[in-house]
Write an enzyme that holds these catalytic residues in place. Structure first.
Site, mmCIF file in Angstrom:
data_model
loop_
_atom_site.group_PDB
_atom_site.id
_atom_site.type_symbol
_atom_site.label_atom_id
_atom_site.label_comp_id
_atom_site.label_asym_id
_atom_site.label_seq_id
_atom_site.Cartn_x
_atom_site.Cartn_y
_atom_site.Cartn_z
ATOM 1 N N HIS A 170 -6.774 80.876 4.230
ATOM 2 C CA HIS A 170 -6.968 81.707 3.087
ATOM 3 C C HIS A 170 -6.223 83.057 3.090
ATOM 4 O O HIS A 170 -6.565 84.033 3.478
ATOM 5 C CB HIS A 170 -8.391 82.182 2.810
ATOM 6 C CG HIS A 170 -9.246 81.373 2.525
ATOM 7 N ND1 HIS A 170 -9.685 80.950 1.411
ATOM 8 C CD2 HIS A 170 -9.936 80.249 3.256
ATOM 9 C CE1 HIS A 170 -10.473 79.766 1.349
ATOM 10 N NE2 HIS A 170 -10.719 79.325 2.674
ATOM 11 N N GLU B 45 -5.323 84.876 0.757
ATOM 12 C CA GLU B 45 -5.606 85.995 -0.261
ATOM 13 C C GLU B 45 -6.521 86.729 0.434
ATOM 14 O O GLU B 45 -6.534 88.134 -0.036
ATOM 15 C CB GLU B 45 -6.391 85.195 -1.339
ATOM 16 C CG GLU B 45 -7.957 84.807 -1.098
ATOM 17 C CD GLU B 45 -7.813 83.549 -0.647
ATOM 18 O OE1 GLU B 45 -6.738 82.862 -0.047
ATOM 19 O OE2 GLU B 45 -8.830 82.661 -0.538
ATOM 20 N N CYS C 49 -6.508 75.921 0.819
ATOM 21 C CA CYS C 49 -7.943 75.252 1.365
ATOM 22 C C CYS C 49 -8.087 74.047 0.756
ATOM 23 O O CYS C 49 -7.442 73.084 0.917
ATOM 24 C CB CYS C 49 -9.047 76.198 1.556
ATOM 25 S SG CYS C 49 -10.052 75.860 3.113
HETATM 26 N N1 GLN Z 1 -14.552 72.011 1.391
HETATM 27 C C1 GLN Z 1 -13.309 72.283 2.393
HETATM 28 C C2 GLN Z 1 -13.813 72.191 3.732
HETATM 29 O O1 GLN Z 1 -14.747 72.660 4.273
HETATM 30 C C3 GLN Z 1 -12.631 73.398 1.948
HETATM 31 C C4 GLN Z 1 -13.043 74.658 2.132
HETATM 32 C C5 GLN Z 1 -12.402 75.720 1.389
HETATM 33 O O2 GLN Z 1 -11.631 75.607 0.487
HETATM 34 N N2 GLN Z 1 -12.672 76.878 1.671
HETATM 35 O O3 GLN Z 1 -12.626 71.736 4.692
#
Ligand code: GLN
Length: 518
Positions: A493, A495, A367
């Protein structure tokens, strides 16, 4: 205390007897969900396929049971009150005064029964957050009292207590257990089973004493002793015959013994690693490892799959600079850059990625970690020195990570987060294809910003491969660098989908690459 692990372990044992089980968490706080909570307050937010942002205990349930949860598995007081107030506004209470009892308690009972009424499950385990005696918990305990009365033997109550050990007296103290059971009884609830959390074995005498004073069967006093890993708890609970006692209370006797073969195979590998690999987890919440719970557990699963111990070093990204990065990351055989929100620590993450890219060290970004990899490449390879994500620098001249047009229109209304599972098409002959071994995957999201497709060509010309894309929106989901031994960043994600029996392939192959010294 470990209610989540006990719930998950009981669920596992029932499942291993052939029953279909789900676990639900009721959280007595007023937030609608933990989405807006600071990770330091609450640890990780777990996201379900249907986009519910939930407590990290749901992660344990999924990792143990290997069955996806949903919004129905996560309920907060905020959600209960919101439902009741919405009904009140719609006039559904027909002019009655709306009260905690019966309206809030009815709503709680309705949420508890809803998973059962789907017909999908033989057993629904409902974990209630907080402790007996909390003001917030009162309506939940009253709902349990009523459910017991309504459902009779189709409902069993398990109470988890702590048995402190007084080192000076060499003595385990059961008084706190007796008091909390008494308090439950005052509220009309007699527990069927007591699980005693302890650091030392609890003797038969103590169990008999607790049984007598607390009004439960002797074999229904079960100890939960500290274990070196949470994954041993189902085995410990099997020794204590927890699921047998529970099934007897539920009048579901003569079930087959739990078959934990696959589970013990995992533990065998986990406990006997053939080598150790050192991996850095670069993030900004490292003081509270619970923030990265699912990542830590995914490494446990992937380590076992590779028969190696993952020695994960959590590194504060705020402390990393261009001058010290080689010192800070010295000896690391693999580098993961963690998800996150906001500006703090981002420059350190970008430096860590440059170090991994230039040093040919296996890299895996999740992310924000993937977004930082894009920024790093734009700045240091494409020469867009000022490039950034508009989350962090809205005035950058190179918005390589940005909000999409339709999100910008909605931002004034509080912003939109992409939440839950989305499909992703995998490009053939890429690292992602070799990892997933399929053309279409589905992964969970929790973010607002995206790779800006305006830059696709420039990146591709410089050697970046966009190996995963959303089939409907064309949004970039996976980036990789074929010239590097192992360099991958994902917008989702992974994970959140790693379980004991199905370790996530991205984690498995990342650890494999690290172990191979690629
Ligand atoms: N802050 C980033 C976004 O909103 C990544 C979010 C995250 O790592 N879960 O796109």
């Amino acid at each position: 205390m470990g209610k989540g692990i006990i719930s998950a372990s009981l669920g596992k044992l029932l499942q291993a007897r052939g029953l279909s089980v789900t676990i639900q968490k009721l959280d007595p706080y007023i937030n609608i969900d933990p989405d807006t909570l600071n990770p330091y307050e609450h640890g990780e937010c777990f996201v379900t396929n249907d986009g519910a942002v939930t407590d990290l205990d749901l992660g344990h349930y999924e990792r143990f049971l290997d069955v996806p949860t949903s919004q129905a598995n996560s309920v907060t007081t905020g959600r209960i009150y919101q439902a009741v107030i919405d009904k009140e506004r719609r006039g559904e209470y027909l002019g009655k005064t709306v009260q905690v009892i019966p309206h809030i308690t009815d709503e709680i009972k309705c949420h508890i029964k809803s998973l059962g009424s789907t017909g999908q499950y033989d057993v629904v385990i409902t974990e209630i957050g907080g402790t007996v005696g909390d003001i917030e918990s009162l309506p939940y305990i009253e709902a349990v009292r009523q459910l017991r009365w309504e459902l009779g033997s189709r409902c069993a109550v398990i109470h988890l207590t702590y048995v402190p050990y007084l080192a000076a007296a060499h003595e385990l103290k059961t008084k706190p257990t007796q008091h909390s059971v008494k308090q439950l009884q005052e509220q009309g609830v007699q527990p069927d089973v007591l699980v005693l959390r302890t650091e030392h074995p609890i003797s038969q005498e103590i169990r008999a004493k607790v049984a007598l004073f607390c009004n439960v069967d002797k074999d229904a006093v079960v100890q939960s002793i500290d274990a070196p890993t949470i994954y041993q708890v189902p085995l410990l609970m099997r020794e204590e015959r927890l699921s047998e006692v529970v099934l007897r209370k539920l009048k579901m006797e003569n079930m087959p013994e739990p078959d934990l073969t696959a589970w013990t195979n995992f533990l065998e590998k986990y406990e006997n690693p053939k080598k150790t690999v050192k991996i850095a987890l670069v993030g900004k919440y490292v003081e509270l490892p619970d923030t990265y719970k699912s990542i830590l557990e995914a490494f446990v699963h992937a380590g076992a799959a590779n028969e190696c111990k993952v020695d994960l070093k959590l590194i504060q990204s705020e402390n990393i600079t261009a001058n010290n990065v080689d010192k800070v990351l010295e000896g690391m055989q693999g580098i993961m850059v963690a998800p996150g929100f906001g500006e703090r620590g981002v420059e350190g993450k970008i430096e860590a990625i440059r170090y991994a890219r230039e040093g040919n060290i296996p890299f895996f970004g999740i992310c924000l970690g993937m977004q930082c990899a894009v920024i790093e490449f734009a700045r240091n390879v494409l020469g867009y020195t000022d490039s950034h994500s508009t989350e962090i620098n809205p005035n950058t001249s190179q918005k390589v990570i940005d909000l999409m047009a339709d999100q910008k229109n909605q931002l004034n209304k509080g912003g939109t987060m992409r939440l839950g599972a989305y499909d992703c098409d995998i490009k053939e002959n890429t690292l992602a294809a070799s990892i997933y071994k399929t053309g279409r995957i589905s992964e969970r999201h929790r973010h607002r910003y995206e790779f800006n497709n305006k830059y696709t060509e420039a990146f591709e010309k410089a050697g970046v491969v966009f190996s995963g894309k959303n089939p409907e929106t064309n949004l970039i989901e996976i980036v990789e660098l074929p010239a590097h031994p192992f360099f991958i960043g994902v917008q989702f994600h992974p994970e959140l989908k790693s379980t004991v029996l199905n370790p996530h392939p991205l984690f498995v192959d990342f650890v494999k690459a690290v172990a191979a010294g690629k």
